[in-house]
Design a protein around this motif. Structure first.
Motif, PDB file in Angstrom:
ATOM      1  N   UNK A 108       0.833  -1.211   0.000  1.00 19.88           N
ATOM      2  CA  UNK A 108       0.000   0.000   0.000  1.00 19.88           C
ATOM      3  C   UNK A 108       0.860   1.250   0.000  1.00 19.88           C
ATOM      4  N   UNK A 109       1.990   1.228   0.733  1.00 21.44           N
ATOM      5  CA  UNK A 109       2.849   2.407   0.784  1.00 21.44           C
ATOM      6  C   UNK A 109       3.561   2.643  -0.551  1.00 21.44           C
TER       7      UNK A 109
ATOM      8  N   UNK B  20       4.173   6.119  -5.361  1.00 24.81           N
ATOM      9  CA  UNK B  20       4.082   6.292  -6.822  1.00 24.81           C
ATOM     10  C   UNK B  20       3.039   7.334  -7.182  1.00 24.81           C
ATOM     11  N   UNK B  21       1.954   7.345  -6.433  1.00 26.74           N
ATOM     12  CA  UNK B  21       0.928   8.343  -6.706  1.00 26.74           C
ATOM     13  C   UNK B  21       1.423   9.738  -6.442  1.00 26.74           C
TER      14      UNK B  21
ATOM     15  N   UNK C 252       3.756  10.972  -9.220  1.00 25.39           N
ATOM     16  CA  UNK C 252       3.058  11.325 -10.469  1.00 25.39           C
ATOM     17  C   UNK C 252       2.389  12.680 -10.360  1.00 25.39           C
ATOM     18  N   UNK C 253       1.874  12.995  -9.147  1.00 21.28           N
ATOM     19  CA  UNK C 253       1.109  14.246  -8.994  1.00 21.28           C
ATOM     20  C   UNK C 253       1.962  15.395  -8.495  1.00 21.28           C
ATOM     21  N   UNK C 254       3.227  15.140  -8.158  1.00 23.57           N
ATOM     22  CA  UNK C 254       4.058  16.212  -7.603  1.00 23.57           C
ATOM     23  C   UNK C 254       4.377  17.239  -8.666  1.00 23.57           C
ATOM     24  N   UNK C 255       4.207  18.556  -8.307  1.00 17.93           N
ATOM     25  CA  UNK C 255       4.487  19.644  -9.226  1.00 17.93           C
ATOM     26  C   UNK C 255       5.979  19.987  -9.240  1.00 17.93           C
TER      27      UNK C 255
ATOM     28  N   UNK D 143      11.198  13.363   2.682  1.00 16.66           N
ATOM     29  CA  UNK D 143       9.816  13.822   2.868  1.00 16.66           C
ATOM     30  C   UNK D 143       8.827  12.665   2.911  1.00 16.66           C
ATOM     31  N   UNK D 144       9.182  11.566   2.316  1.00 22.09           N
ATOM     32  CA  UNK D 144       8.262  10.419   2.379  1.00 22.09           C
ATOM     33  C   UNK D 144       8.182   9.799   3.783  1.00 22.09           C
ATOM     34  N   UNK D 145       9.215  10.041   4.619  1.00 22.56           N
ATOM     35  CA  UNK D 145       9.210   9.464   5.975  1.00 22.56           C
ATOM     36  C   UNK D 145       8.570  10.405   6.980  1.00 22.56           C
TER      37      UNK D 145
END
Length: 209
Positions: A181-182, A187-188, A191-194, A201-203
């Motif tokens: 799930x993580x 990945x989501x 894809x959406x990051x500007x 930052x993911x932690x």
């Protein structure tokens, strides 16, 4: 008239030891010794020791002379004539000095019995001999500035740490998040990051976001 106690001949450690034995065998208050009775018993014990051909040290006779002198002072009337001879100890002073000697001897004797008990107890243990230092261990001197008190404090801390109570058991619950799930969430976000996103930052970000 009270009957004199039966004296069992034994190896006394000195006149004070014999005198203390007589006092204890009669349950006499050490601060209120009957001089006449205790002197007679002491002299009888000395005669018994000599009759058994025991080697009696001179200290015993010195104590006998002291007791006889105290007995004479107690029984004989005090002369009224004043002499120019130097004053000698009064009966009260001699009694106080004898009591002080007995009390001090009694205290040291109790201490010697305590040390003897400690020795007997220690003999029941075996001390492991000193272990040789392995050849692979490099020995060196302590850095300058380290005091013995610092080493003692460090050792005390280690001992106290060993004495700490074990932590209570804790129940481990099932993880709320799965790896699959993580991965999907990361990945989501990518894809959406500007703008660019750092790995850290993911932690620190909210996993549910």
């Amino acid at each position: 008239m009270s009957k004199l106690p039966v004296i069992h001949i034994q190896n006394f450690e000195g006149p004070l030891d014999l005198l203390l034995h007589l006092i204890r065998s009669q349950s006499i208050d050490i601060y209120d010794i009957p001089i006449v009775a205790i002197t007679d018993q002491y002299m009888r014990a000395l005669r018994d020791m000599q009759d058994h051909q025991l080697d009696v040290a001179g200290d015993y006779f010195v104590m006998a002379a002291t007791l006889m002198k105290m007995k004479a002072k107690l029984l004989l009337p005090t002369p009224e004539t004043v002499t120019e001879e130097p004053e000698e100890e009064s009966l009260e002073e001699m009694q106080a000095h004898l009591v002080a000697q007995l009390v001090e001897y009694q205290r040291f004797k109790a201490a010697s019995h305590w040390f003897k008990g400690q020795e007997t107890t220690r003999q029941q243990y075996y001390t492991r001999p000193e272990m040789a230092v392995p050849a692979t261990v490099r020995l060196g001197q302590l850095p300058a500035g380290i005091q013995v008190s610092a080493l003692r404090s460090a050792l005390t801390g280690l001992v106290n740490r060993q004495r700490q109570a074990e932590k209570p058991l804790q129940l481990i619950s099932t993880d709320r998040y799965t790896v699959k799930a993580q991965i999907k969430k990361i990945r989501g976000r990518l894809k959406t990051a500007q703008v660019s996103v750092s790995f850290g930052q993911f932690f620190w970000s909210n996993p549910d976001s």
